[in-house]
Design a protein around this motif. Structure first.
Motif, short mmCIF file in Angstrom:
data_model
loop_
_atom_site.label_atom_id
_atom_site.label_comp_id
_atom_site.label_asym_id
_atom_site.label_seq_id
_atom_site.Cartn_x
_atom_site.Cartn_y
_atom_site.Cartn_z
N THR A 185 0.83 -1.21 0.00
CA THR A 185 0.00 0.00 0.00
C THR A 185 0.87 1.26 0.00
O THR A 185 0.55 2.23 -0.69
CB THR A 185 -0.95 -0.01 1.21
OG1 THR A 185 -1.86 -1.09 1.06
CG2 THR A 185 -1.74 1.28 1.31
N GLN A 202 -9.29 2.34 -0.40
CA GLN A 202 -9.70 1.13 0.30
C GLN A 202 -11.09 1.25 0.90
O GLN A 202 -11.92 0.38 0.75
CB GLN A 202 -8.67 0.87 1.40
CG GLN A 202 -8.69 -0.54 1.91
CD GLN A 202 -7.47 -0.82 2.76
OE1 GLN A 202 -6.70 0.07 3.10
NE2 GLN A 202 -7.27 -2.06 3.10
N THR A 230 -7.03 7.28 -8.03
CA THR A 230 -6.98 6.21 -7.04
C THR A 230 -8.39 5.77 -6.65
O THR A 230 -9.27 6.60 -6.50
CB THR A 230 -6.24 6.69 -5.77
OG1 THR A 230 -5.00 7.25 -6.16
CG2 THR A 230 -6.00 5.54 -4.81
N ASP A 243 -6.49 0.33 -4.23
CA ASP A 243 -5.95 -0.13 -2.95
C ASP A 243 -6.95 -1.08 -2.29
O ASP A 243 -7.90 -0.64 -1.67
CB ASP A 243 -5.69 1.08 -2.06
CG ASP A 243 -5.00 0.69 -0.76
OD1 ASP A 243 -4.65 -0.49 -0.62
OD2 ASP A 243 -4.82 1.57 0.11
#
Lengths: 350, 281
Positions: A45, A84, A81, A160
């Motif tokens: 990560t 998560q 991105t 992620d």
């Protein structure tokens, strides 16, 4: 697959005294689906966050299309991105969440409308424009997060552990959908996960990491069939890892057995680790027809196959996957094909 | 289980009825009557005291009260928001220390703090003696509205900082990263993400400052020197000195109604912000 799009050179990141990413080098090509795979805390990560611009590397360079990326802040990078925990804007509806990046870029209104609509179609959320993001299910929120990133038409999409919070069935569906999306829009995906099955299913290239160091880079088949060391063999799938000795080219020995293999180039009597996947061990009912003889200790039904633990006469336990079960206590023979034996240089013991 | 819990609430219900509900009805009752308050038989229905509230003199008092409360709330917001933002962005280790520094004054008695300001600001107070000593002109704000505002802001600022800080510190850092990931620089991230997400804190901060500010009487009495009487002073006077409970009660009722209206407006703003999702524009 074409040119190099992202290059990491001697990248290092420390948090206090802990080196989380240790001098890694990696080249990622255009349109490639690359997965960073490893246990939690392996630095995957952090590597992703450095590419995204959320962490500054302590040493080393990141290149994007040949240009140094280090001094460029996150908001100026042509990289998006999928976070998560989705990180959606709860004070905006679905449409505004997806339009966020376009509004900042001052794209004309009607074009924003068009592009957001197209994205909603891509992630199968048509008609959800006015919905509050809090009212969506986890899977739907995930889709909004993906659409919000993709609408900006980034050259590289960072993901992620995007499916970590979803249940197994939905996760499998989303894996396929993500893969389809990546193929159809043709952009580079850098995907972080600790789920080896997910990595094998989706990736063109898998990067296995441990303790901030890249262990192996290769296609899913390479990683699975020819793990480079004990860690990779152990982390990817089930395996029997045996400490053995390389007698000579194409001959490996352990316990009281000598097996043919397809590996060469080791020193005489060099200690090695060998990997035999459970599904590569064949069982014969007549023990004398097997290279290794042993007694079935346990049988567990696993759905597609049975998982048997077979203890050899020398006391070593083998995990074997077969679609036919042999009764506990039966004495059987086991055979392994030469090309199913993966010989690895002996590393540090795990 | 549920029943036992309900029984536990009875003492408070009794307390509430005796000390909150009954007095409220008494005030309502007095506000709509006239006569001798010690002789119940002499009381009769009347809206006389409400008519009195509508006299220009008293309307001005109400107007002044709301104006001063409004200004001090605005100052608290302008001063308090950046402070809350700074504290929320401080390293976890120092946050509680910073927050405590802000809250320490509240632990001291409210009157004492206001008296302290009196001795600082008064014509022969510490500040003026210091200014005279170094040859600067004197600061003549007390008694007056400026001193009242200062006192209000000083006393109520923590109540603005606290709720805003609480909301800001709960914003997921990843959401801010998402904003910068999507091209938002610091200014954009603040105006389009942080600010709208902090509106609930701002609303409760405004409520917590405006309500005590609009009904205060100590601060205006001590620092204002009675120059600009506020509605709180008026109510105090009617009950303690003028002994006109009817007029005092109707002033109280008027104040209460106006506060209720302002609270309704504030919660409306809060609700709109949450539902509509304050369009990023």
């Amino acid at each position: 697959m074409g040119r190099n799009i992202i290059e990491l050179k001697n990248l290092t990141k420390r948090f206090g005294d802990v080196t989380v990413v240790n001098n890694i080098n990696l080249t990622i090509k255009e349109n490639e689906f690359v997965t960073l795979l490893g246990p939690s805390g392996c630095g995957k990560t952090t590597t992703l966050r450095m590419i995204g611009g959320f962490e500054e590397p302590d040493e080393g360079q990141i290149f994007f299309e040949g240009k140094l990326l280090n001094p460029i802040p996150a908001y100026k990078r042509n990289i998006n991105t999928v976070f998560q925990r989705y990180a959606l804007f709860t004070h905006m509806n679905v449409f505004e969440n997806i339009a966020f990046g376009l509004r900042i870029k001052k794209i004309p209104k009607d074009e924003i409308e068009k592009r957001v609509k197209r994205m909603l179609k891509l992630v199968d959320l048509e008609g959800f424009e006015k919905r509050n993001v809090d009212s969506l299910s986890g899977g739907q929120q995930q889709r909004v997060a993906i659409a919000r990133a993709l609408v900006n038409e980034p050259k590289v999409l960072l993901l992620d552990e995007p499916l970590g919070a979803l249940d197994l069935k939905l996760r499998k569906e989303m894996q396929i959908e993500l893969l389809d999306m990546q193929r159809s829009i043709g952009i580079t995906f850098i995907y972080v996960t600790h789920d080896q099955e997910e990595a094998l299913t989706m990736s063109d290239t898998v990067v296995v990491m441990n303790n901030g160091v890249i262990q192996q880079v290769g296609t899913p088949q390479d990683i699975y069939n020819e793990p480079i060391n004990r860690f990779v063999a152990d982390f990817i799938g089930e395996s029997n890892i045996i400490e053995a000795v390389m007698l000579e080219d194409y001959k490996v020995a352990f316990d009281d057995v000598v097996l043919d293999c397809v590996d060469k180039g080791f020193a005489k009597n060099e200690p090695v680790d060998i990997v035999i996947r459970p599904e590569d061990i064949r069982i014969v009912t007549n023990p004398d027809e097997g290279m290794i003889k042993g007694t079935v200790k346990s049988v567990i039904f696993k759905g597609v196959h049975y998982e048997m633990m077979i203890e050899s006469d020398t006391g070593r336990e083998y995990m074997v996957h077969r679609t036919i079960a042999f009764p506990v206590g039966s004495y059987v023979g086991m055979n392994v094909q030469p090309f199913d034996i993966q010989v690895m240089k002996r590393g540090d013991p795990l | 289980m549920k029943k036992t819990l309900r029984i536990l609430a009875y003492p408070y219900v009794v307390w509430m009825v005796i000390f909150i509900v009954v007095p409220l009805f008494l005030i309502l009752f007095y506000s709509f009557t006239k006569g001798d308050i010690h002789d119940i038989g002499s009381l009769e229905f009347s809206v006389e005291s409400y008519k009195k509230v509508a006299e220009p003199l008293y309307l001005k008092v109400i107007g002044d009260s709301f104006l001063l409360a409004f200004i001090s709330t605005a100052i608290c917001l302008v001063l308090g928001y950046p402070v809350a933002l700074i504290i929320a962005n401080t390293d976890q280790k120092y946050r509680s220390l910073l927050m405590m520094l802000f809250l320490v004054p509240i632990w001291m008695n409210f009157l004492l703090r206001t008296y302290a300001w009196m001795s600082l600001l008064s014509p022969n107070g510490l500040i003026n003696r210091f200014l005279t000593a170094i040859g600067l002109p004197r600061l003549e704000i007390m008694p007056g509205n400026a001193a009242v505002l200062l006192g209000m802001v000083y006393n109520f600022l923590p109540f603005m900082v606290l709720p805003i800080y609480t909301v800001l510190s709960k914003i997921d850092k990843q959401v801010l990263e998402a904003s910068s990931d999507l091209g938002g620089n610091k200014v954009v991230t603040f105006t389009r993400v942080i600010l709208p997400l902090s509106i609930p804190g701002v609303v409760s901060g405004i409520t917590m400052v405006f309500l005590p500010a609009v009904s205060t009487f100590v601060i205006s009495g001590l620092l204002g020197g009675g120059k600009t009487p506020l509605i709180g002073d008026m109510i105090e006077q009617q009950f303690l000195f003028a002994r006109n409970w009817h007029f005092g009660s109707s002033l109280s009722i008027i104040l209460m109604v106006m506060i209720l209206i302002s609270m309704a407006v504030m919660s409306r703003i809060d609700k709109n912000n949450q539902e509509e999702g304050g369009k990023a524009r």
